[in-house]
Design an enzyme around this catalytic site. Sequence first.
Site, PDB file in Angstrom:
ATOM      1  N   THR A  96       0.831  -1.205   0.000  1.00 49.81           N
ATOM      2  CA  THR A  96       0.000   0.000   0.000  1.00 49.81           C
ATOM      3  C   THR A  96       0.864   1.254   0.000  1.00 49.81           C
ATOM      4  O   THR A  96       1.923   1.280   0.627  1.00 49.81           O
ATOM      5  CB  THR A  96      -0.954   0.053   1.214  1.00 49.81           C
ATOM      6  OG1 THR A  96      -1.734   1.250   1.135  1.00 49.81           O
ATOM      7  CG2 THR A  96      -0.223   0.057   2.545  1.00 49.81           C
ATOM      8  N   GLY A  97       0.394   2.256  -0.683  1.00 48.81           N
ATOM      9  CA  GLY A  97       1.059   3.551  -0.666  1.00 48.81           C
ATOM     10  C   GLY A  97       0.261   4.545   0.165  1.00 48.81           C
ATOM     11  O   GLY A  97       0.603   5.714   0.246  1.00 48.81           O
ATOM     12  N   LYS A 105      -0.766   6.237   3.399  1.00 50.94           N
ATOM     13  CA  LYS A 105      -0.097   6.436   4.697  1.00 50.94           C
ATOM     14  C   LYS A 105      -1.013   6.119   5.878  1.00 50.94           C
ATOM     15  O   LYS A 105      -0.570   5.637   6.913  1.00 50.94           O
ATOM     16  CB  LYS A 105       0.423   7.870   4.810  1.00 50.94           C
ATOM     17  CG  LYS A 105       1.554   8.164   3.836  1.00 50.94           C
ATOM     18  CD  LYS A 105       2.262   9.469   4.191  1.00 50.94           C
ATOM     19  CE  LYS A 105       3.474   9.696   3.306  1.00 50.94           C
ATOM     20  NZ  LYS A 105       3.119   9.987   1.895  1.00 50.94           N
ATOM     21  N   ASP A 151      -7.493  -3.617   0.088  1.00 48.87           N
ATOM     22  CA  ASP A 151      -8.346  -2.782  -0.750  1.00 48.87           C
ATOM     23  C   ASP A 151      -9.611  -2.512   0.048  1.00 48.87           C
ATOM     24  O   ASP A 151     -10.222  -3.437   0.588  1.00 48.87           O
ATOM     25  CB  ASP A 151      -8.667  -3.450  -2.080  1.00 48.87           C
ATOM     26  CG  ASP A 151      -9.122  -2.394  -3.089  1.00 48.87           C
ATOM     27  OD1 ASP A 151      -8.299  -1.550  -3.471  1.00 48.87           O
ATOM     28  OD2 ASP A 151     -10.312  -2.393  -3.463  1.00 48.87           O
ATOM     29  N   PHE A 172      -8.310   8.873   8.752  1.00 47.00           N
ATOM     30  CA  PHE A 172      -8.004   9.387   7.410  1.00 47.00           C
ATOM     31  C   PHE A 172      -9.252   9.206   6.532  1.00 47.00           C
ATOM     32  O   PHE A 172     -10.282   8.712   7.001  1.00 47.00           O
ATOM     33  CB  PHE A 172      -6.776   8.671   6.808  1.00 47.00           C
ATOM     34  CG  PHE A 172      -6.981   7.198   6.532  1.00 47.00           C
ATOM     35  CD1 PHE A 172      -6.815   6.260   7.526  1.00 47.00           C
ATOM     36  CD2 PHE A 172      -7.339   6.754   5.263  1.00 47.00           C
ATOM     37  CE1 PHE A 172      -6.998   4.903   7.280  1.00 47.00           C
ATOM     38  CE2 PHE A 172      -7.524   5.393   5.003  1.00 47.00           C
ATOM     39  CZ  PHE A 172      -7.353   4.469   6.020  1.00 47.00           C
ATOM     40  N   ASP A 203     -13.202   9.149   7.493  1.00 45.12           N
ATOM     41  CA  ASP A 203     -13.407   9.030   8.949  1.00 45.12           C
ATOM     42  C   ASP A 203     -14.085  10.247   9.602  1.00 45.12           C
ATOM     43  O   ASP A 203     -14.889  10.072  10.528  1.00 45.12           O
ATOM     44  CB  ASP A 203     -12.083   8.719   9.664  1.00 45.12           C
ATOM     45  CG  ASP A 203     -11.649   7.275   9.442  1.00 45.12           C
ATOM     46  OD1 ASP A 203     -12.497   6.456   9.037  1.00 45.12           O
ATOM     47  OD2 ASP A 203     -10.465   6.969   9.669  1.00 45.12           O
ATOM     48  N   LYS A 211     -10.942   2.893  16.990  1.00 41.74           N
ATOM     49  CA  LYS A 211     -10.989   2.375  15.614  1.00 41.74           C
ATOM     50  C   LYS A 211     -10.242   1.042  15.515  1.00 41.74           C
ATOM     51  O   LYS A 211     -10.682   0.122  14.831  1.00 41.74           O
ATOM     52  CB  LYS A 211     -10.386   3.414  14.656  1.00 41.74           C
ATOM     53  CG  LYS A 211     -10.537   2.998  13.195  1.00 41.74           C
ATOM     54  CD  LYS A 211     -10.076   4.055  12.219  1.00 41.74           C
ATOM     55  CE  LYS A 211     -10.255   3.578  10.789  1.00 41.74           C
ATOM     56  NZ  LYS A 211      -9.619   4.444   9.799  1.00 41.74           N
ATOM     57  N   HIS A 224     -13.104  -2.257  10.060  1.00 41.97           N
ATOM     58  CA  HIS A 224     -13.104  -3.235   8.969  1.00 41.97           C
ATOM     59  C   HIS A 224     -11.705  -3.822   8.791  1.00 41.97           C
ATOM     60  O   HIS A 224     -11.539  -5.025   8.630  1.00 41.97           O
ATOM     61  CB  HIS A 224     -13.580  -2.555   7.675  1.00 41.97           C
ATOM     62  CG  HIS A 224     -12.920  -1.230   7.389  1.00 41.97           C
ATOM     63  ND1 HIS A 224     -12.768  -0.255   8.349  1.00 41.97           N
ATOM     64  CD2 HIS A 224     -12.330  -0.718   6.269  1.00 41.97           C
ATOM     65  CE1 HIS A 224     -12.137   0.789   7.829  1.00 41.97           C
ATOM     66  NE2 HIS A 224     -11.865   0.528   6.571  1.00 41.97           N
ATOM     67  N   ARG A 225     -10.693  -2.956   8.879  1.00 42.45           N
ATOM     68  CA  ARG A 225      -9.299  -3.402   8.692  1.00 42.45           C
ATOM     69  C   ARG A 225      -8.857  -4.299   9.851  1.00 42.45           C
ATOM     70  O   ARG A 225      -8.206  -5.320   9.644  1.00 42.45           O
ATOM     71  CB  ARG A 225      -8.407  -2.141   8.589  1.00 42.45           C
ATOM     72  CG  ARG A 225      -6.970  -2.398   8.241  1.00 42.45           C
ATOM     73  CD  ARG A 225      -6.307  -1.135   7.710  1.00 42.45           C
ATOM     74  NE  ARG A 225      -6.955  -0.709   6.473  1.00 42.45           N
ATOM     75  CZ  ARG A 225      -7.761   0.357   6.388  1.00 42.45           C
ATOM     76  NH1 ARG A 225      -7.984   1.129   7.424  1.00 42.45           N
ATOM     77  NH2 ARG A 225      -8.351   0.654   5.242  1.00 42.45           N
TER      78      ARG A 225
HETATM   79  P1  ITT Z   1      -3.416   1.624  -1.866  1.00 42.96           P
HETATM   80  O1  ITT Z   1      -4.178   1.123  -3.058  1.00 42.96           O
HETATM   81  O2  ITT Z   1      -2.018   2.027  -2.181  1.00 42.96           O
HETATM   82  O3  ITT Z   1      -3.504   0.704  -0.689  1.00 42.96           O
HETATM   83  P2  ITT Z   1      -5.522   3.623  -1.822  1.00 42.96           P
HETATM   84  O4  ITT Z   1      -5.778   4.832  -0.982  1.00 42.96           O
HETATM   85  O5  ITT Z   1      -5.569   3.798  -3.320  1.00 42.96           O
HETATM   86  O6  ITT Z   1      -4.116   3.008  -1.367  1.00 42.96           O
HETATM   87  P3  ITT Z   1      -7.851   1.904  -1.967  1.00 42.96           P
HETATM   88  O7  ITT Z   1      -7.791   1.816  -3.442  1.00 42.96           O
HETATM   89  O8  ITT Z   1      -8.117   0.641  -1.184  1.00 42.96           O
HETATM   90  O9  ITT Z   1      -6.501   2.491  -1.366  1.00 42.96           O
HETATM   91  O10 ITT Z   1      -8.926   3.004  -1.562  1.00 42.96           O
HETATM   92  C1  ITT Z   1      -9.367   3.095  -0.257  1.00 42.96           C
HETATM   93  C2  ITT Z   1     -10.074   4.423  -0.040  1.00 42.96           C
HETATM   94  O11 ITT Z   1     -11.204   4.165   0.828  1.00 42.96           O
HETATM   95  C3  ITT Z   1      -9.154   5.364   0.698  1.00 42.96           C
HETATM   96  O12 ITT Z   1      -8.615   6.279  -0.185  1.00 42.96           O
HETATM   97  C4  ITT Z   1     -10.068   6.021   1.713  1.00 42.96           C
HETATM   98  O13 ITT Z   1     -10.607   7.174   1.149  1.00 42.96           O
HETATM   99  C5  ITT Z   1     -11.201   5.015   1.933  1.00 42.96           C
HETATM  100  N1  ITT Z   1     -10.949   4.238   3.146  1.00 42.96           N
HETATM  101  C6  ITT Z   1     -10.581   2.932   3.267  1.00 42.96           C
HETATM  102  N2  ITT Z   1     -10.406   2.593   4.540  1.00 42.96           N
HETATM  103  C7  ITT Z   1     -10.662   3.697   5.261  1.00 42.96           C
HETATM  104  C8  ITT Z   1     -10.639   3.985   6.632  1.00 42.96           C
HETATM  105  O14 ITT Z   1     -10.271   3.082   7.525  1.00 42.96           O
HETATM  106  N3  ITT Z   1     -10.946   5.214   7.019  1.00 42.96           N
HETATM  107  C9  ITT Z   1     -11.281   6.163   6.126  1.00 42.96           C
HETATM  108  N4  ITT Z   1     -11.319   5.998   4.813  1.00 42.96           N
HETATM  109  C10 ITT Z   1     -11.008   4.757   4.370  1.00 42.96           C
END
Ligand code: ITT
Length: 196
Positions: free
Chosen positions: A7-8, A10, A68, A150, A153, A173, A178-179
Site C-alpha cells: 500500500t502507498g 499512509k 483494498d 483518514f 473518517d 478504531k 473493517h481493517r
Molecule cells: P493503496 O491502493 O495504495 O492501498 P488507496 O488509498 O488507493 O491506497 P484503496 O484503493 O483501497 O486504497 O482506496 C481506499 C479508499 O477508501 C481510501 O482512499 C479512503 O478514502 C477510503 N478508506 C478505506 N479505509 C478507510 C478507513 O479506515 N478510514 C477512512 N477511509 C477509508
Amino acid sequence: MKIVLATGNKGKLREFKQMCKDEVVGFTELLGEIEIIEDANSFKGNALIKARTIYEKLSKEYLVVSDDSGISVPLLGGEPDIYSARYAGVGATDKENLQKLINNIQAKGVERTPAYYTASIAIVSQHGEYVVHGWMHGEVITEAKGEKGFGYDPIFIPTGYQQTLGELDDEVKKGISHRAKALMLAKPIIEMLGRS
Ligand code: ITT
C-alpha cells in the site's frame, strides 16, 4: 519472515503498523513508487492485483499483504464502494472525495444515513494466495468532524458511538474497524505461512 505491505496509503500503513506485532514495511521503502492499475470490479480482485504486483517484484522469501477498502452508502446505490479513493476523480485528495460524498448525501435531502466500510486483505507468498474480509457499520453525516483517522473518517459514526472516527481515539478504531477485523482473520494465515 519479511512482511511487506502493498500500500502507498499512509493512513492504512499507520494502522497496520499499530496493529501488527511483527515488523511490517511499506513496499515503497523497498521498491520506490510503483503505479498499480486497480482495474478489478471488486475489493477482493483489487486486493489480489496489488499483492501479486508487489510480490512479483520481490524475492520469494517475502510475504506480501495488501488492503483494498472503501465506504458504501446504500442511499446512493452503494457509492462510492470500490471507487472510494477516486470518487471525485483520479488523483483526488481525501478531502475532495469526502466533500463529494457530503454533497451527494445532502442532495438527497438528509443529514445522516447508514454506511459501512469494507476491507479486503490479500496475502500472497510462495505458498499461495489468500483473501479475507472485514466490515464496520455505522452512519455518515454531512458535517466533517475531527482530524483523527483518514479518508472518510471525519463523517463516519460507528454503530454504538456518538462521535465520528475523526473525533474518537485511534484505540477505538483499532478495536472495531473493517481493517482490524480482516487483519484478525489474516494473522493466523500469516503465522501459518511463516512456519511453512
Ligand atoms: P493503496 O491502493 O495504495 O492501498 P488507496 O488509498 O488507493 O491506497 P484503496 O484503493 O483501497 O486504497 O482506496 C481506499 C479508499 O477508501 C481510501 O482512499 C479512503 O478514502 C477510503 N478508506 C478505506 N479505509 C478507510 C478507513 O479506515 N478510514 C477512512 N477511509 C477509508
